[in-house]
Design a protein around this motif. Structure first.
Motif, PDB file in Angstrom:
ATOM      1  N   PRO A 202      26.419   7.766  30.535  1.00 58.32           N
ATOM      2  CA  PRO A 202      27.822   7.358  30.613  1.00 58.32           C
ATOM      3  C   PRO A 202      28.739   8.506  31.015  1.00 58.32           C
ATOM      4  O   PRO A 202      29.888   8.276  31.405  1.00 58.32           O
ATOM      5  N   LEU A 203      28.272   9.745  30.876  1.00 62.12           N
ATOM      6  CA  LEU A 203      29.028  10.951  31.207  1.00 62.12           C
ATOM      7  C   LEU A 203      28.067  11.911  31.905  1.00 62.12           C
ATOM      8  O   LEU A 203      26.854  11.680  31.933  1.00 62.12           O
TER       9      LEU A 203
ATOM     10  N   VAL B  73      26.164  14.777  27.276  1.00 59.57           N
ATOM     11  CA  VAL B  73      25.489  13.671  26.587  1.00 59.57           C
ATOM     12  C   VAL B  73      24.319  14.224  25.781  1.00 59.57           C
ATOM     13  O   VAL B  73      23.624  15.142  26.219  1.00 59.57           O
ATOM     14  N   VAL B  74      24.096  13.673  24.591  1.00 62.65           N
ATOM     15  CA  VAL B  74      22.910  13.986  23.788  1.00 62.65           C
ATOM     16  C   VAL B  74      22.316  12.671  23.291  1.00 62.65           C
ATOM     17  O   VAL B  74      23.030  11.837  22.749  1.00 62.65           O
TER      18      VAL B  74
ATOM     19  N   ASP C 220      25.635   8.718  22.366  1.00 63.77           N
ATOM     20  CA  ASP C 220      25.860   9.225  23.711  1.00 63.77           C
ATOM     21  C   ASP C 220      27.340   9.442  24.043  1.00 63.77           C
ATOM     22  O   ASP C 220      27.675   9.658  25.203  1.00 63.77           O
ATOM     23  N   GLY C 221      28.192   9.386  23.059  1.00 63.48           N
ATOM     24  CA  GLY C 221      29.577   9.725  23.298  1.00 63.48           C
ATOM     25  C   GLY C 221      30.466   8.572  23.682  1.00 63.48           C
ATOM     26  O   GLY C 221      31.674   8.731  23.839  1.00 63.48           O
ATOM     27  N   THR C 222      29.927   7.376  23.875  1.00 65.98           N
ATOM     28  CA  THR C 222      30.743   6.228  24.272  1.00 65.98           C
ATOM     29  C   THR C 222      30.208   4.961  23.633  1.00 65.98           C
ATOM     30  O   THR C 222      29.109   4.924  23.110  1.00 65.98           O
ATOM     31  N   HIS C 223      30.975   3.916  23.722  1.00 68.94           N
ATOM     32  CA  HIS C 223      30.469   2.562  23.477  1.00 68.94           C
ATOM     33  C   HIS C 223      30.197   1.917  24.837  1.00 68.94           C
ATOM     34  O   HIS C 223      30.921   2.156  25.797  1.00 68.94           O
TER      35      HIS C 223
END
Length: 318
Positions: free
Chosen positions: A275-276, A281-282, A314-317
């Protein structure tokens, strides 16, 4: 074939949290680079009309029978053992009857069914596996594994999978999750075609000199007519050993080069799924899998996890 759940909105929280992924999303995507050719694969759990373990189990059984209508699909071995893996009161949020689809461009899709030997209790898992192998005509190969004296507290029977395939070389695959400190060759070396010398550089590319305590997995593949497992897949867990998915992609690239594979297609897939940017991202890269065969380059695959419900993944929905 998937039933009504395939059209249901994903929503903000899982209607029935699936064991397939950390955040309960009922799907895992992977790519195999066997022979340098990409193969897309999806592991998934069917969900029932009711958000219950029994609903998921019965939806999985129904899908298996629907797949049986497809050309080249055989349910013969599955039907011999189904009763060992289903129960009137399955444990919630645990594996029941899962499936996978694998597809290469220009070929027919192939399917597997995944079953949980712990369905009737962890203490009965080995008895279930022994009866499974007896019914499938693989008891001599299973005897070879049992004689190795694996410690069920360290090497935990996690899944059994069947190729839903009418080919003679169709496999029965048994998956172990390893707890504590791990010798990665201990279980894999029970397979006749596992090559520790070819595997060692891949271990170092992913883990360095020290194997972490992060529950890697081994899968033994059994085929009819053999007195020992035929092949072994190793599954090396990535999120706990990397700072970002850019680092994970670099470790995958190093392993691919060792296997004689071009890592650029993998990087393109990972970048498209993230997503990024990968360095932000992890957790997208979950597992790197590989299989060695004496005298041949290892096969390699990468498993991805999406933070659909859990923004910490992962930092997002989605």
């Amino acid at each position: 074939m998937l039933g009504q759940w395939a059209d249901a909105p994903i929503g903000e929280v899982p209607r029935y949290p699936s064991f397939v992924s950390r955040d309960g999303f009922p799907l895992e995507f992977s790519v195999s680079w066997r022979g340098g050719v990409g193969e897309a694969r999806v592991l998934f759990e069917s969900l029932g009309a009711e958000p219950t373990a029994r609903g998921a189990q019965e939806a999985g059984r129904a899908l298996t029978r629907a797949l049986g209508a497809l050309p080249g699909v055989s349910l013969d071995r599955y039907l011999r053992i189904e009763d060992l893996y289903v129960t009137d009161e399955p444990a919630p949020y645990r594996p029941a009857v899962w499936h996978s689809l694998a597809h290469r461009r220009g070929g027919a899709s192939r399917y597997k069914v995944y079953l949980n030997p712990q369905t009737r209790g962890v203490d009965r898992a080995h008895a279930v596996m022994r009866e499974t192998m007896r019914r499938l005509g693989l008891e001599r190969a299973w005897d070879h594994v049992e004689r190795a004296g694996l410690d069920p507290r360290r090497d935990v029977l996690e899944f059994v999978a069947l190729d839903l395939d009418d080919r003679a070389e169709a496999r029965v695959k048994v998956y172990y999750r390893h707890l504590g400190e791990v010798d990665l060759d201990r279980v894999a070396s029970l397979a006749r075609r596992h090559d520790p010398a070819l595997a060692a550089p891949v271990y170092r590319a992913v883990y360095g000199d020290d194997v972490p305590v992060n529950e890697p997995m081994t899968c033994l593949a059994f085929r009819e007519g053999l007195d020992v497992p035929d092949e072994a897949n190793l599954y090396l867990r990535l999120p706990s050993v990397v700072a970002s998915d850019a680092e994970a992609a670099d470790r995958v690239a190093a392993a691919m080069r060792l296997c004689g594979l071009d890592p650029r297609p993998h990087h393109e897939v990972a970048s498209a799924l993230a997503p990024l940017p990968l360095d932000s991202v992890v957790g997208l890269h979950e597992l790197l899998s590989f299989r060695t065969s004496s005298g041949a380059r290892p096969d390699l695959g990468v498993y991805f996890r999406f933070g659909v419900y859990d923004s910490s993944v992962d930092g997002t929905h989605a």
